[in-house]
Design a protein around this motif. Structure first.
Motif, PDB file in Angstrom:
ATOM      1  N   GLY A   1       0.579 -21.982  -5.481  1.00  0.00           N
ATOM      2  CA  GLY A   1       1.444 -22.038  -4.752  1.00  0.00           C
ATOM      3  C   GLY A   1       2.653 -21.312  -5.007  1.00  0.00           C
ATOM      4  O   GLY A   1       3.749 -21.498  -4.552  1.00  0.00           O
TER       5      GLY A   1
ATOM      6  N   ASP B   1       5.157 -17.788  -4.669  1.00  0.00           N
ATOM      7  CA  ASP B   1       5.444 -16.629  -3.840  1.00  0.00           C
ATOM      8  C   ASP B   1       5.584 -15.401  -4.821  1.00  0.00           C
ATOM      9  O   ASP B   1       6.178 -15.470  -5.846  1.00  0.00           O
ATOM     10  CB  ASP B   1       6.724 -16.620  -3.431  1.00  0.00           C
ATOM     11  CG  ASP B   1       6.780 -17.925  -2.234  1.00  0.00           C
ATOM     12  OD1 ASP B   1       5.905 -18.074  -1.600  1.00  0.00           O
ATOM     13  OD2 ASP B   1       7.821 -18.518  -2.138  1.00  0.00           O
TER      14      ASP B   1
ATOM     15  N   ALA C   1      -7.348 -22.367  -1.388  1.00  0.00           N
ATOM     16  CA  ALA C   1      -6.375 -21.471  -1.943  1.00  0.00           C
ATOM     17  C   ALA C   1      -7.478 -20.111  -2.211  1.00  0.00           C
ATOM     18  O   ALA C   1      -6.781 -18.902  -1.810  1.00  0.00           O
ATOM     19  CB  ALA C   1      -5.534 -21.546  -3.337  1.00  0.00           C
TER      20      ALA C   1
END
Ligand code: GSH
Length: 215
Positions: free
Chosen positions: A23, A25, A198
């Motif tokens: 998760g 960025d 994912a």
């Protein structure tokens, strides 16, 4: 954080999928393999992709980058806790990156990359030789290692799972379908890893790039 490279590389995909599972960025800058841009060579002295930047850190090699991500962002663990199992995980990653990729990556290179890069016709003789003499032994090894259910180290996906499946995806892009009759565990395991949300999101993003390249 910034990841450099082209999504369709098995090594770049590995880093992007690990970021997705954790998760994280990041920015992504497309760099083609073998770049001789001096600024990129400072990040990746060999010109290989992926390259990576985080603050003052500039480094290359997917395994080095994934290990950095694991140590920096351990909350979603992608290596097992036990040192012996961590060693096994690193072994699978190494096998995938150095040996398994040799059996499946050439199908992508010959049939997809050469075409989009204007490098001429695929060398089908080379692919025949790999399909007959290289892939069976390597797939048999993977078949003997992957679990019938779940992932390599239990219920959570790990770096090694992504590393092992990534070359299979390049094989698929190059028209190499793993024979589910001969390698049933591998085929089912591949599908499980690809279906992880994912990983599926990472693959959906690269599909757009693939279509753009092929157009
Ligand atoms: N061990 C490296 C391998 C990286 C690699 O070989 N990348 C290929 C693209 S898939 C590349 O950049 N090749 C260009 C070259 O070798 O000059 C890693 O895991 O990052």
């Amino acid at each position: 954080m910034k990841v450099y490279g082209a999504n369709l590389s098995p090594f770049v995909r590995k880093v992007l999928a690990v970021c997705a599972v954790k998760g994280l960025d990041y920015e992504h800058e497309v760099v083609m393999p073998g770049s001789d841009d001096p600024a990129y060579r400072e990040i990746s002295p060999l010109g290989k992709i992926p390259g990576f930047e985080d603050g003052d850190l500039r480094v290359s090699d997917s395994s080095v980058i994934c290990e950095y991500l694991e140590e920096t962002y351990p909350e979603v663990a992608m290596l097992p806790a036990d040192p012996a199992l961590r060693a096994r995980s690193r072994w699978y990653e190494e096998y995938a990156d150095s040996t398994f990729v040799e059996a499946l990556g050439p199908f992508f290179f010959e049939r997809f990359f050469k075409k989009v890069a204007g490098m001429g016709e695929p060398d089908e003789e080379r692919l025949k030789q790999i399909a007959e003499e290289v892939a069976p032994e390597r797939l048999a090894y993977v078949e003997s290692q992957v679990p019938a259910e779940g992932y390599l180290f239990g219920d959570s996906i790990g770096i090694a799972d992504i590393a092992l499946v990534s070359p299979m995806i390049n094989g698929e892009y190059g028209g190499y379908e793993i024979d589910a009759g001969l390698y049933p565990r591998t085929a089912a395991y591949r599908d499980r890893v690809k279906a992880h949300p994912a990983v599926a999101a990472t693959l959906a993003a690269e599909k757009a790039m693939m279509e753009a390249m092929a157009a």
